[in-house]
Design a protein around this motif. Structure first.
Motif, short mmCIF file in Angstrom:
data_model
loop_
_atom_site.label_atom_id
_atom_site.label_comp_id
_atom_site.label_asym_id
_atom_site.label_seq_id
_atom_site.Cartn_x
_atom_site.Cartn_y
_atom_site.Cartn_z
N SER A 66 0.85 -1.18 0.00
CA SER A 66 0.00 0.00 0.00
C SER A 66 0.89 1.24 0.00
O SER A 66 2.09 1.17 0.27
CB SER A 66 -0.93 0.02 1.22
OG SER A 66 -0.18 0.04 2.42
N VAL A 74 -3.65 3.96 -1.12
CA VAL A 74 -3.97 2.99 -2.17
C VAL A 74 -3.35 1.65 -1.80
O VAL A 74 -2.16 1.59 -1.44
CB VAL A 74 -3.45 3.45 -3.55
CG1 VAL A 74 -3.71 2.38 -4.60
CG2 VAL A 74 -4.11 4.76 -3.96
N TYR A 112 -1.42 2.65 -11.29
CA TYR A 112 -2.70 3.27 -10.92
C TYR A 112 -2.49 4.71 -10.49
O TYR A 112 -3.27 5.61 -10.88
CB TYR A 112 -3.36 2.47 -9.80
CG TYR A 112 -4.61 3.12 -9.26
CD1 TYR A 112 -5.80 3.09 -9.99
CD2 TYR A 112 -4.60 3.79 -8.03
CE1 TYR A 112 -6.96 3.70 -9.50
CE2 TYR A 112 -5.75 4.39 -7.54
CZ TYR A 112 -6.92 4.35 -8.27
OH TYR A 112 -8.05 4.97 -7.80
N LEU A 113 -1.47 4.96 -9.72
CA LEU A 113 -1.20 6.33 -9.27
C LEU A 113 -0.87 7.25 -10.44
O LEU A 113 -1.19 8.44 -10.42
CB LEU A 113 -0.04 6.34 -8.26
CG LEU A 113 -0.28 5.59 -6.94
CD1 LEU A 113 0.93 5.70 -6.04
CD2 LEU A 113 -1.52 6.12 -6.23
N ASP A 133 -8.84 2.48 -3.03
CA ASP A 133 -8.44 3.89 -2.98
C ASP A 133 -9.28 4.57 -1.92
O ASP A 133 -10.46 4.87 -2.13
CB ASP A 133 -8.66 4.52 -4.35
CG ASP A 133 -8.07 5.93 -4.45
OD1 ASP A 133 -7.87 6.56 -3.41
OD2 ASP A 133 -7.81 6.37 -5.59
#
Length: 616
Positions: A66, A74, A112-113, A133
């Motif tokens: 994470s 996230v 994803y970020l 998220d």
């Protein structure tokens, strides 16, 4: 291979009683461990609980990966493999991202970020994963494009949703009862071993659709596709088509050969596995290594093999030729009838569902033998579905038949059922409805002729039904054995390109898989390159049939056998006294009389072992 599970609650209750929900997660994780061994890592927020269960590794952290980002965190739980990790890692580093490990999970998180939810379109691999998220209280459940990795879910009370890589993990929750209704019964008896996309067979259990993401927020639950096939006229010349096909196939094989673990290939001596092995052998030889290969057969097939339209020749002479050509470290594996019969129940446990009888159980057994020396196996699976290797792609009666061409006659399925069950299930209507619903989602090409449109329908049904069944078989058999199975022909780039290649090019010179054969020129001996298709082997040993018949007789004369709710005892006894017909399968090309017995044994074990209640 890790498996995932978790919960989503729109009212954000998880942190109010952390210990209780951790206990629920651990219970799901325990159900995913093999022989009670392994490690479950947990992560909780107010709305979302995630877990990842896999092999115990002393150096691995006790919680999921994470990262704090903006006003939230996230977290990622991942099952699967990425085949373009190096490219993604390099691109992300150029964009300023740093990495603490070599794991695919960290690549998912950073992707994803950087790119948001659409990052999944950049992935090449097989996967089922969850991304939480907390900034927007959102859980994203992704499944790979072709549906190789499973991801099931069910909605509990108060709108809470539970999900897992395996059905048995959901059934470990006390509020979920293992029940089978008319829909589930039709899936088993009318369509099985195939099943409708999204259907988990058990009442209330669904599966995230392949190529889809399930989006969960406190306000809504939405499932939408991130990948779809697009239909358009094929613009490339024959020469360009061969060139592109050759590149896509060899690139997919090369990508999937990359591994820090011991790699092997399955080598039957057929076109598909021989091509995969040839590319791998060359890559290995270039770095001074020898490729390990395996072929499979059954102990009595030397004496008992019966040639037919579906299996015209035995594999071994061609496998031997390929071994001499490629200089591989080859191993011939065999399975006895007694062992094969004993592994029927294992394949049910691998799927949590009835499977492909001994066709499935034998692969599971061979995978367990391969795992003794290798951790990763590349296979030739799926070339027939994509390049048109089955007779139903071109036979006129199949093209004219409006339905599933691998199950054109339901009478063998009805032959053993009680009359009242046949009347209750409405099998023809159910099967036709499933086929029509699937075809309603086909992306139409307005330039197609009537014949081309029908050929596109056949390809669509194969990709979404027959191929998916075989992919599930490969994935579950390998996973149950601790082996990672890779299927290069199912690379989504190959599927996308071949989707619009017309049949005249796929079957160049009226030769099944003619395009693939031309793309493989120079890599294989001519005898193998132009060999007529011979599918995955099955046993022809009459002793195996006798073993199955004995088990089925025990079942039909045992009043407590749950499958007898469906079977007619007299019809089944007459069936057991008949001579098996190996040439007329009731599903696909391999599942004939003996496989019907094996399938019934699996259904009975499944109903009993999972303590399934009928709601018919």
């Amino acid at each position: 291979m890790y498996k995932i599970a978790g919960f989503f609650h729109p009212e954000g209750v998880y942190l109010n009683n952390r210990a209780y929900f951790q206990e629920r997660l651990n219970a799901m994780g325990d159900s995913l461990k093999k022989n009670g061994k392994g490690q479950t890592r947990l992560w909780l927020s107010s709305c979302i609980c995630l877990s990842e269960t896999g092999p115990s590794e002393p150096e691995t952290a006790s919680s999921l990966i994470s990262k704090a980002f903006g006003s939230g965190i996230v977290a990622v739980a991942f099952c699967g493999e990425l085949y373009n990790s190096n490219e993604l890692r390099t691109e992300l580093k150029h964009l300023g991202h740093s990495f603490q490990s070599s794991s695919d999970k960290e690549i998912l998180l950073e992707s994803y970020l950087e790119w948001g939810m659409d990052f999944v379109k950049r992935l090449n691999g097989i996967f089922a994963f969850a991304i939480c998220d907390t900034a927007c209280q959102t859980l994203l459940l992704f499944r790979d494009r072709i549906g190789s990795k499973p991801l099931f879910y069910t909605v509990l009370k108060d709108g809470e949703l539970a999900f897992s890589s395996r059905i048995r993990s959901l059934l470990s929750l006390p509020e979920i009862k293992p029940e089978l209704d008319l829909t589930g019964a039709n899936e088993i008896f009318s369509l099985g071993p195939a099943r409708s996309s999204g259907c988990g067979i058990f009442c209330g259990i669904r599966e995230v659709l392949p190529g889809h993401v399930l989006i969960l927020t406190p306000e809504r639950k939405t499932e939408k596709p991130y990948w779809t096939l697009e239909s358009h006229p094929h613009g490339d010349s024959w020469e360009k088509t061969v060139e592109k096909t050759s590149f896509l196939v060899t690139d997919a094989i090369s990508r999937q050969l990359d591994s820090a673990e011991p790699v092997c290939t399955f080598l039957s001596g057929g076109l598909d596995s021989s091509l995969v092995s040839a590319v791998c052998a060359r890559k290995c030889a270039a770095v001074g290594k020898t490729l390990t290969t395996f072929s499979f057969d059954f102990t009595e097939n030397d004496a008992c093999f019966q040639s037919n339209d579906f299996q015209p020749s035995r594999d071994r002479p061609y496998a031997e030729q390929m071994v001499r050509c490629l200089h591989t470290d080859h191993h011939y594996l065999e399975c006895s009838s007694t062992v094969l019969a004993s592994r029927l129940t294992d394949s049910v446990l691998a799927h949590d569902l009835p499977a492909m009888g001994d066709i499935d159980a034998s692969l599971l057994h061979f995978c367990s033998m391969v795992k003794n020396t290798s951790s990763v196996a590349l296979t030739g699976e799926c070339a027939d579905e994509i390049f048109g290797g089955y007779p139903w792609f071109y036979k006129e009666d199949c093209l004219k038949f409006h339905g599933f061409p691998w199950t054109m006659d339901l009478s063998p399925r009805k032959a053993l059922l009680k009359d009242e069950i046949i009347k209750l299930l409405h099998m023809e209507e159910y099967v036709q409805s499933a086929c029509d619903f699937s075809l309603s989602h086909l992306p139409v090409c307005k330039e197609d002729t009537k014949k081309e449109a029908r050929q596109r329908e056949i390809v669509w049904l194969n990709l979404n039904w027959f191929m998916r069944t075989l992919l599930e078989r490969m994935d579950r058999a390998a996973d149950f054995s601790g082996l990672k199975a890779r299927v290069p022909f199912a690379d989504h780039r190959i599927i996308e390109y071949l989707w619009n290649v017309p049949w005249e090019l796929k079957a160049k010179d009226h030769t099944a898989k003619g395009l693939l054969r031309h793309a493989a020129k120079g890599l294989l001996p001519e005898e193998v390159l132009w060999r007529r298709k011979s599918p995955y082997p099955k046993t022809y040993d009459t002793h195996y049939e006798a073993l199955l018949a004995e088990q089925v007789r025990e079942i039909i004369h045992d009043p407590s056998s749950p499958v007898m709710e469906f079977l007619d005892r007299e019809k089944t006894e007459r069936f057991l006294q008949m001579t098996s017909d190996y040439g007329k399968p009731w599903y696909g090309q391999l599942m004939a009389g003996p496989q019907m017995m094996a399938y019934l044994i699996q259904i009975n074990f499944w109903l009993s072992h999972y303590r399934i209640t009928l709601k018919l």
